[in-house]
Motif scaffolding. Structure first.
Motif, short mmCIF file in Angstrom:
data_model
loop_
_atom_site.label_atom_id
_atom_site.label_comp_id
_atom_site.label_asym_id
_atom_site.label_seq_id
_atom_site.Cartn_x
_atom_site.Cartn_y
_atom_site.Cartn_z
N LEU A 5 0.84 -1.19 0.00
CA LEU A 5 0.00 0.00 0.00
C LEU A 5 0.88 1.25 0.00
O LEU A 5 0.65 2.20 -0.75
CB LEU A 5 -0.92 -0.01 1.23
N MET A 6 1.91 1.23 0.85
CA MET A 6 2.81 2.38 0.96
C MET A 6 3.53 2.62 -0.36
O MET A 6 3.57 3.74 -0.86
CB MET A 6 3.81 2.14 2.09
N MET A 7 4.09 1.55 -0.93
CA MET A 7 4.83 1.71 -2.18
C MET A 7 3.91 2.14 -3.32
O MET A 7 4.28 2.98 -4.14
CB MET A 7 5.55 0.41 -2.56
N GLY A 8 2.71 1.58 -3.34
CA GLY A 8 1.75 1.95 -4.38
C GLY A 8 1.45 3.43 -4.33
O GLY A 8 1.42 4.11 -5.36
N LYS A 9 1.27 3.93 -3.12
CA LYS A 9 0.98 5.34 -2.96
C LYS A 9 2.17 6.19 -3.39
O LYS A 9 2.02 7.17 -4.12
CB LYS A 9 0.60 5.62 -1.51
N ILE A 10 3.36 5.80 -2.96
CA ILE A 10 4.55 6.59 -3.29
C ILE A 10 4.77 6.62 -4.80
O ILE A 10 4.99 7.69 -5.38
CB ILE A 10 5.79 6.01 -2.55
N ILE A 11 4.65 5.47 -5.43
CA ILE A 11 4.89 5.43 -6.88
C ILE A 11 3.78 6.16 -7.63
O ILE A 11 4.03 6.90 -8.58
CB ILE A 11 5.01 3.96 -7.37
N GLY A 12 2.55 5.99 -7.16
CA GLY A 12 1.42 6.68 -7.81
C GLY A 12 1.60 8.18 -7.81
O GLY A 12 1.41 8.85 -8.83
N ILE A 13 2.00 8.72 -6.65
CA ILE A 13 2.18 10.17 -6.57
C ILE A 13 3.40 10.61 -7.38
O ILE A 13 3.39 11.67 -8.00
CB ILE A 13 2.24 10.62 -5.09
N ALA A 14 4.43 9.76 -7.42
CA ALA A 14 5.59 10.10 -8.25
C ALA A 14 5.19 10.23 -9.71
O ALA A 14 5.64 11.15 -10.41
CB ALA A 14 6.68 9.03 -8.10
N SER A 15 4.31 9.32 -10.16
CA SER A 15 3.93 9.41 -11.57
C SER A 15 3.08 10.65 -11.83
O SER A 15 3.17 11.24 -12.91
CB SER A 15 3.20 8.14 -12.02
N VAL A 16 2.29 11.06 -10.82
CA VAL A 16 1.57 12.33 -10.97
C VAL A 16 2.58 13.47 -11.12
O VAL A 16 2.45 14.33 -12.00
CB VAL A 16 0.67 12.61 -9.74
N GLY A 17 3.62 13.43 -10.27
CA GLY A 17 4.64 14.48 -10.32
C GLY A 17 5.34 14.53 -11.67
O GLY A 17 5.53 15.61 -12.23
N LEU A 18 5.68 13.36 -12.19
CA LEU A 18 6.39 13.33 -13.48
C LEU A 18 5.50 13.85 -14.61
O LEU A 18 5.94 14.59 -15.47
CB LEU A 18 6.87 11.91 -13.79
N LEU A 19 4.22 13.45 -14.54
CA LEU A 19 3.29 13.93 -15.57
C LEU A 19 3.18 15.46 -15.51
O LEU A 19 3.28 16.16 -16.52
CB LEU A 19 1.91 13.30 -15.36
N GLN A 20 2.99 15.95 -14.27
CA GLN A 20 2.84 17.39 -14.08
C GLN A 20 4.08 18.12 -14.58
O GLN A 20 4.00 19.13 -15.28
CB GLN A 20 2.64 17.66 -12.60
N PHE A 21 5.22 17.58 -14.25
CA PHE A 21 6.50 18.17 -14.62
C PHE A 21 6.65 18.23 -16.15
O PHE A 21 7.03 19.26 -16.71
CB PHE A 21 7.60 17.31 -14.00
N THR A 22 6.30 17.11 -16.80
CA THR A 22 6.39 17.07 -18.27
C THR A 22 5.47 18.12 -18.89
O THR A 22 5.87 18.86 -19.79
CB THR A 22 5.97 15.66 -18.77
N ILE A 23 4.24 18.19 -18.38
CA ILE A 23 3.29 19.16 -18.93
C ILE A 23 3.83 20.58 -18.74
O ILE A 23 3.75 21.42 -19.63
CB ILE A 23 1.90 19.00 -18.28
N TRP A 24 4.39 20.84 -17.56
CA TRP A 24 4.93 22.18 -17.28
C TRP A 24 6.02 22.56 -18.27
O TRP A 24 6.05 23.67 -18.78
CB TRP A 24 5.47 22.26 -15.86
#
Lengths: 442, 303
Positions: free
Chosen positions: A224-243
């Motif tokens: 659960l912990m790793m899923g959450k960490i990786i999930g939010i990381a992918s949000v960050g990467l997506l956001q970063f790419t869009i920016w």
């Protein structure tokens, strides 16, 4: 593994589908250039419309002759100081300058009366006017003429060339690297902090909504912990790419549309218009040489390498701190409670951030910079802050290996606290309790 | 075959023992009441069965197999501290929770549609949980517990906070699930639930199992051999039974409580009574689960 993937997907969609994600992702790259552009525009407008400040002068020494400039208009007064002060007080003017008779070797007693506290810049401008006049007087006294003086002036512009191990020569420029590296370091700091806190809030949310026990009956707490960490990381990467995409697109298209030029170009044109033709040619020659040099340096900065290193340290730093934020979230029941544990976690990150400006970009190859960019807790900010200056490969590899080791370690520690913490509510948690949770057998 | 067998399960924490050598046998298709005061160790035991935490010692087998990770999909668990993702829509929530239990997306979709139709909450599919009433959220929680058709369903205080209508709906569905082959474990201190629904019961107190058995066995074990007799005309009795009390109900009618002496039988007692009075009713005073529970817990804590 399949279940971690489900959680990653869920965490990713939960955030990406929110309106606030869309707003933040689109507005941030628009707002920052808009703010910077706005400030620059105001500064230019202000500089254009700025009126010269009126300065009253009472010169008892009689040695000064003031010429009006763009910045100041001088009104020469005469009479007793008290009388002049009184007169000045009736006006709305900027300042009253009082110059008593003085010794050239040791000028003292000069004073400036103002109604408001003047800006440091204006005071120093006025001081410059006075100093340059006194200097001229001194030159006269020592019988040095302007030509001799000009002959003494020497200006050396060191061309910076990096000699690589293979003997290849590369142009470099500390100024540009300074700006680039500070910017990258700040980005890492902000990203790690912002997304780390998102993890913490996510964990607290699961605890307060009491869904967590249902979830951990289906998946392991660590999953659960790793899923959450990786999930939010992918949000960050997506956001970063869009920016990056939006930022590049907006900057180029807006500048192009309004026919605006980069500030340097604008300045250059202003300078040109003020110089006569002969000088202009000379300036143009040096300027264009400067521009080619600038472009040359940009061309020589290894952007691909920097991007890779930036992404690596963003992910590494995020994983290292993200696990700790998850552990803090699991230990507390409310966001308020989390604050006491949040500070010690963010402290090393903050040290890296402050060292970035105080040490790293000033002395990127010093021992302090070296150690900060090797130790995993500070290395994400510190190494990114050094990278454009050129870091020996062995240092980079050592730092990366240690960072990977570092986040495996923090994830392991955090996982042990997390698995116990998420099932505890209403407990008064302190460091002793955390240590006890850590020690509990599986 | 037994649904669940626990042997000598022990869990120690640094300062206390949460479970001390607890053994249980839960028959298949039973409704099994796990009773005990707060802090007795019920939740610890349930968490061990759900593999949320591991036992320090002891063995658990489920449907004849040693408990392992693959059994996660065999169990449905409704914890006492339960909730849902507030910002998530009901439909997404059900699909997510079912997929975590191992269903494929299409299976999850099909079954969740079936359940929301059954519970008449079809219109709620696209609503966020934070917009639901408490009763609605409880229905969603129950669906998410049973959607993957678990053979063993563990409900921790399932009726706390339920209104009577929902409690009735859940009860009906629990019985239906049992009839279809599921085994149900109730952890509760609501004695009326135990009295109405459970056929097997275990009592845990202070991390130890005190009794276990069918409800009938337990009641037989702890019955006091007391009888309540309604009769016409007063009497006194010596020998076969001890008179606990006798009070006048109206006119010449009396109610008498008798405690049968060891070795006696109800039939013989009736015979003795008929000789001395006109018997209108003769009822064995069976202790309620609540009385047994309180007596056992209090008795033990006095030691």
């Amino acid at each position: 593994m399949n279940k971690i993937w489900l959680i990653v997907q869920r965490e990713f969609l939960n955030r990406v589908q929110k309106k606030s994600f869309l707003i933040a992702t689109i507005l941030v790259p628009l707002i920052f250039p808009a703010i910077i552009g706005g400030i620059v525009w105001f500064m230019i407008e202000e500089a254009k419309s700025a009126k010269a400040e009126v300065v009253h002068v009472l010169d008892e020494s009689g040695r000064f002759e003031f010429k009006d400039s763009k910045k100041f208009t001088f009104l020469v007064e005469s009479g007793a100081l008290d009388q002049v002060k009184e007169n000045y007080n009736k006006t709305q003017d900027f300042a009253l300058l009082y110059i008593p008779t003085f010794e050239l070797t040791n000028p003292s007693g000069l004073a400036m009366y103002t109604k408001e506290n003047p800006s440091v810049e204006k005071v120093s401008d006025l001081e410059n006017v006075l100093e340059s006049r006194i200097r001229d007087l001194k030159l006269e006294q020592y019988n040095i003429d302007q030509k001799t003086l000009d002959g003494l002036k020497t200006k050396i512009d060191l061309k910076q060339i990096n000699l690589s191990e293979t003997g290849e020569e590369k142009n470099s420029n500390s100024g540009i690297l300074y700006i680039l590296d500070s910017f990258l370091g700040i980005m890492i700091y902000i990203f790690v902090l912002v997304y780390g806190i998102q993890i913490m809030h996510g964990v607290i949310d699961e605890k307060t909504s009491k869904i967590v026990e249902v979830i951990v009956s289906s998946v392991k707490p660590f999953q659960l912990m790793m899923g959450k960490i990786i999930g939010i990381a992918s949000v960050g990467l997506l956001q970063f790419t869009i920016w990056i995409l939006i930022g590049t697109f907006v900057t180029s298209s807006v500048l192009g549309y309004f026919g605006l030029k980069m500030p340097q170009q604008q300045m250059q044109e202003q300078v040109m218009s003020q110089l006569d033709a002969e000088d202009a040619a000379k300036v143009q020659e040096t300027q264009s040489k400067g521009v080619t040099e600038f472009l040359g340096i940009l061309g020589e900065i290894p952007f691909a390498k920097i991007t890779f290193v930036f992404l690596f340290y963003f992910l590494g730093g995020y994983l290292l701190y993200g696990a700790l934020f998850a552990a803090v979230g699991s230990a507390v029941d409310t966001i308020q409670e989390a604050q006491q544990f949040q500070f010690p976690i963010t402290l090393p990150l903050l040290i890296g951030y402050m060292a970035l400006f105080l040490v790293i970009v000033r002395d990127p190859h010093g021992p302090m910079s070296f150690w900060l960019s090797i130790i995993p807790f500070t290395s994400p900010v510190a190494m990114v802050g050094r990278i454009a200056f050129g870091v020996p490969t062995w240092e980079l590899v050592l730092s990366m290996v240690l960072l990977v080791g570092g986040f495996i370690f923090t994830t392991w520690v955090a996982g042990r606290i997390y698995r116990v913490g998420i099932l505890m509510s209403g407990t008064k948690v302190n460091y002793k309790v955390l240590a006890k949770w850590f020690m509990i057998k599986n | 075959m037994e649904a669940l067998v626990a042997k000598g399960v022990t869990k120690r924490y640094t300062e206390h023992v949460a479970l001390d050598d607890v053994s249980l046998t839960i028959p298949q298709q039973s409704i099994y009441g796990l009773l005990g005061p707060n802090g007795a160790g019920k939740t610890t035991l349930i968490r061990i069965v759900n593999q949320i935490i591991n036992a320090d010692a002891g063995e658990i087998s489920i449907f004849g197999e040693r408990l392992a990770e693959k059994h996660i999909g065999t169990i449905g668990y409704l914890p006492e501290e339960r909730g849902l993702y507030k910002k998530l829509k009901v439909g997404e929530q059900l699909l997510y929770l079912a997929q975590l239990k191992g269903l494929s997306r299409s299976e999850a979709l099909e079954r969740s549609k079936k359940w929301i139709t059954k519970f008449e909450i079809k219109d709620w599919w696209n609503k966020k949980v934070e917009d639901l009433s408490k009763g609605m959220a409880q229905k969603v929680q129950f669906i998410s517990t049973v959607m993957h058709e678990p053979k063993l369903i563990i409900l921790d205080e399932p009726f706390s906070g339920f209104d009577p209508v929902n409690a009735q709906l859940i009860t009906e569905n629990i019985l239906e699930l049992r009839d279809n082959g599921s085994t149900i474990i109730f952890s509760t201190h609501r004695m009326e639930t135990v009295e109405d629904l459970c056929d097997h019961v275990a009592l845990i107190n202070k991390s130890k199992k005190i009794v276990e058995g069918t409800k009938k066995q337990i009641k037989d074990t702890y019955k006091s051999n007391s009888f309540e007799v309604l009769h016409k005309g007063s009497f006194t009795m010596n020998g076969a039974a001890e008179m606990v009390s006798q009070q006048k109900v109206e006119d010449d009618f009396y109610k008498t409580i008798l405690k049968m002496n060891a070795g006696g039988s109800p039939n013989k007692l009736i015979g003795d009574l008929i000789a001395v009075t006109e018997v209108h009713s003769f009822i064995e005073k069976v202790p309620t689960m609540s009385e047994i529970f309180i007596n056992l817990v209090k008795g033990k804590s006095d030691e």
